[in-house]
Design a protein around this motif. Structure first.
Motif, PDB file in Angstrom:
ATOM      1  N   THR A 101      10.170  35.307   8.388  1.00 45.00           N
ATOM      2  CA  THR A 101       9.559  36.484   7.768  1.00 45.00           C
ATOM      3  C   THR A 101       9.043  36.143   6.374  1.00 45.00           C
ATOM      4  O   THR A 101       7.949  36.570   5.979  1.00 45.00           O
ATOM      5  CB  THR A 101      10.575  37.644   7.705  1.00 45.00           C
ATOM      6  OG1 THR A 101      11.102  37.878   9.018  1.00 45.00           O
ATOM      7  CG2 THR A 101       9.919  38.916   7.200  1.00 45.00           C
ATOM      8  N   GLN A 102       9.801  35.379   5.626  1.00 49.49           N
ATOM      9  CA  GLN A 102       9.356  34.968   4.291  1.00 49.49           C
ATOM     10  C   GLN A 102       8.075  34.139   4.374  1.00 49.49           C
ATOM     11  O   GLN A 102       7.160  34.335   3.567  1.00 49.49           O
ATOM     12  CB  GLN A 102      10.453  34.162   3.577  1.00 49.49           C
ATOM     13  CG  GLN A 102      11.612  34.993   3.115  1.00 49.49           C
ATOM     14  CD  GLN A 102      12.717  34.155   2.484  1.00 49.49           C
ATOM     15  OE1 GLN A 102      12.759  32.928   2.654  1.00 49.49           O
ATOM     16  NE2 GLN A 102      13.618  34.799   1.768  1.00 49.49           N
ATOM     17  N   ARG A 103       8.025  33.213   5.341  1.00 47.51           N
ATOM     18  CA  ARG A 103       6.799  32.400   5.505  1.00 47.51           C
ATOM     19  C   ARG A 103       5.592  33.290   5.792  1.00 47.51           C
ATOM     20  O   ARG A 103       4.518  33.079   5.237  1.00 47.51           O
ATOM     21  CB  ARG A 103       6.977  31.378   6.635  1.00 47.51           C
ATOM     22  CG  ARG A 103       7.721  30.134   6.231  1.00 47.51           C
ATOM     23  CD  ARG A 103       7.559  29.011   7.243  1.00 47.51           C
ATOM     24  NE  ARG A 103       7.986  29.380   8.573  1.00 47.51           N
ATOM     25  CZ  ARG A 103       9.234  29.255   9.033  1.00 47.51           C
ATOM     26  NH1 ARG A 103      10.176  28.782   8.242  1.00 47.51           N
ATOM     27  NH2 ARG A 103       9.523  29.592  10.266  1.00 47.51           N
ATOM     28  N   ARG A 116       5.209  36.439   5.010  1.00 45.74           N
ATOM     29  CA  ARG A 116       4.875  37.275   3.862  1.00 45.74           C
ATOM     30  C   ARG A 116       4.256  36.488   2.721  1.00 45.74           C
ATOM     31  O   ARG A 116       3.621  37.077   1.843  1.00 45.74           O
ATOM     32  CB  ARG A 116       6.118  38.030   3.390  1.00 45.74           C
ATOM     33  CG  ARG A 116       6.479  39.128   4.386  1.00 45.74           C
ATOM     34  CD  ARG A 116       7.552  40.027   3.915  1.00 45.74           C
ATOM     35  NE  ARG A 116       7.220  40.713   2.689  1.00 45.74           N
ATOM     36  CZ  ARG A 116       7.951  41.715   2.203  1.00 45.74           C
ATOM     37  NH1 ARG A 116       8.998  42.145   2.858  1.00 45.74           N
ATOM     38  NH2 ARG A 116       7.617  42.280   1.066  1.00 45.74           N
ATOM     39  N   ARG A 117       4.443  35.172   2.694  1.00 45.83           N
ATOM     40  CA  ARG A 117       3.834  34.345   1.651  1.00 45.83           C
ATOM     41  C   ARG A 117       2.360  34.048   1.929  1.00 45.83           C
ATOM     42  O   ARG A 117       1.663  33.555   1.059  1.00 45.83           O
ATOM     43  CB  ARG A 117       4.593  33.027   1.519  1.00 45.83           C
ATOM     44  CG  ARG A 117       5.907  33.161   0.793  1.00 45.83           C
ATOM     45  CD  ARG A 117       6.520  31.808   0.458  1.00 45.83           C
ATOM     46  NE  ARG A 117       7.820  31.984  -0.148  1.00 45.83           N
ATOM     47  CZ  ARG A 117       8.970  31.810   0.472  1.00 45.83           C
ATOM     48  NH1 ARG A 117       8.991  31.433   1.740  1.00 45.83           N
ATOM     49  NH2 ARG A 117      10.115  32.005  -0.154  1.00 45.83           N
ATOM     50  N   TRP A 143      11.782  42.514   0.286  1.00 47.33           N
ATOM     51  CA  TRP A 143      11.696  41.083   0.532  1.00 47.33           C
ATOM     52  C   TRP A 143      12.953  40.640   1.284  1.00 47.33           C
ATOM     53  O   TRP A 143      14.064  40.981   0.895  1.00 47.33           O
ATOM     54  CB  TRP A 143      11.574  40.326  -0.788  1.00 47.33           C
ATOM     55  CG  TRP A 143      11.417  38.853  -0.611  1.00 47.33           C
ATOM     56  CD1 TRP A 143      12.391  37.909  -0.755  1.00 47.33           C
ATOM     57  CD2 TRP A 143      10.228  38.156  -0.224  1.00 47.33           C
ATOM     58  NE1 TRP A 143      11.872  36.663  -0.488  1.00 47.33           N
ATOM     59  CE2 TRP A 143      10.542  36.782  -0.154  1.00 47.33           C
ATOM     60  CE3 TRP A 143       8.926  38.560   0.067  1.00 47.33           C
ATOM     61  CZ2 TRP A 143       9.620  35.814   0.191  1.00 47.33           C
ATOM     62  CZ3 TRP A 143       8.005  37.592   0.410  1.00 47.33           C
ATOM     63  CH2 TRP A 143       8.347  36.234   0.469  1.00 47.33           C
ATOM     64  N   HIS A 194      16.100  38.563   2.509  1.00 45.09           N
ATOM     65  CA  HIS A 194      16.996  37.600   1.860  1.00 45.09           C
ATOM     66  C   HIS A 194      18.028  37.093   2.852  1.00 45.09           C
ATOM     67  O   HIS A 194      18.500  37.841   3.702  1.00 45.09           O
ATOM     68  CB  HIS A 194      17.734  38.253   0.682  1.00 45.09           C
ATOM     69  CG  HIS A 194      16.852  38.585  -0.465  1.00 45.09           C
ATOM     70  ND1 HIS A 194      16.377  37.637  -1.339  1.00 45.09           N
ATOM     71  CD2 HIS A 194      16.337  39.767  -0.877  1.00 45.09           C
ATOM     72  CE1 HIS A 194      15.615  38.220  -2.249  1.00 45.09           C
ATOM     73  NE2 HIS A 194      15.572  39.506  -1.983  1.00 45.09           N
TER      74      HIS A 194
END
Length: 196
Positions: free
Chosen positions: A146-148, A150-151, A166, A168
């Motif tokens: 998910t972080q990838r 959103r980046r 965000w 975590h």
């Protein structure tokens, strides 16, 4: 090109951009939903682990001092689920379990002295520890994915994440006592009592 052709080209480009943004937003939304489900599953497995530890502690398996330490750690972990102190309490619970079930000899002695009911409690705790590790790993993998997503520039530029927080990782020690989750457990049943 005529004006009509320009309009058609611009319309096609805008339609393609809209479809691409919509597809990306859908993928991101599904990731957020899967992440929320993984969080709920991890919390459920952590609750199950603390419950199993408490059952072992109150089931006459452990000596009184170990049982008291295990109950305290289990209760603290249960109360911390969903709160800021959850990682610290789960780490403490793992540490207490590794102390209580520290050596292969300790665990072998517990198995040898356990009747069928108590052996079942020990086996349930070992299984719960393994499920926590799997759920934790799955959760953290989804966080990373998910972080990838959103980046990505398009996600940030188009604000496709909306107001979703965000994601975590939940950093806690989930390493169980190695001898408790070993696959070569003694058989659970009447043979356990005779093996003592």
């Amino acid at each position: 090109m005529s004006t009509l052709e320009w309009v058609l080209v611009i319309g096609a480009i805008l339609a393609a951009i809209t479809v691409a943004l919509s597809t990306t937003a859908g993928r991101l939304d599904r990731l957020h939903i899967r992440l929320a489900t993984a969080q709920a599953s991890l919390d459920r497995q952590l609750l199950d682990r603390s419950t199993c530890l408490r059952n072992v502690a109150t089931g006459g398996v452990l000596d009184p001092a170990s049982a008291l330490a295990a109950v305290d750690a289990a209760d603290a972990a249960r109360e911390a689920i969903g709160k800021a102190e959850q990682p610290a309490r789960e780490t403490e619970l793992s540490e207490v379990m590794r102390t209580v079930f520290g050596s292969a000899e300790d665990v072998d002695a517990l198995w040898a002295s356990a009747d069928e009911t108590r052996a079942g409690l020990i086996a349930d705790l070992g299984d719960a520890c393994e499920r926590v590790q799997l759920a934790h790993r799955f959760h953290d993998d989804l966080v990373a994915r998910t972080q990838r997503m959103r980046r990505k520039s398009v996600v940030r530029w188009a604000r496709l994440a909306g107001r979703a927080p965000w994601p975590h990782r939940i950093d806690f020690d989930d390493v169980p006592p190695p001898h408790l989750v070993a696959r070569d457990r003694p058989p659970v049943g009447p043979e356990v009592g005779h093996a003592a």
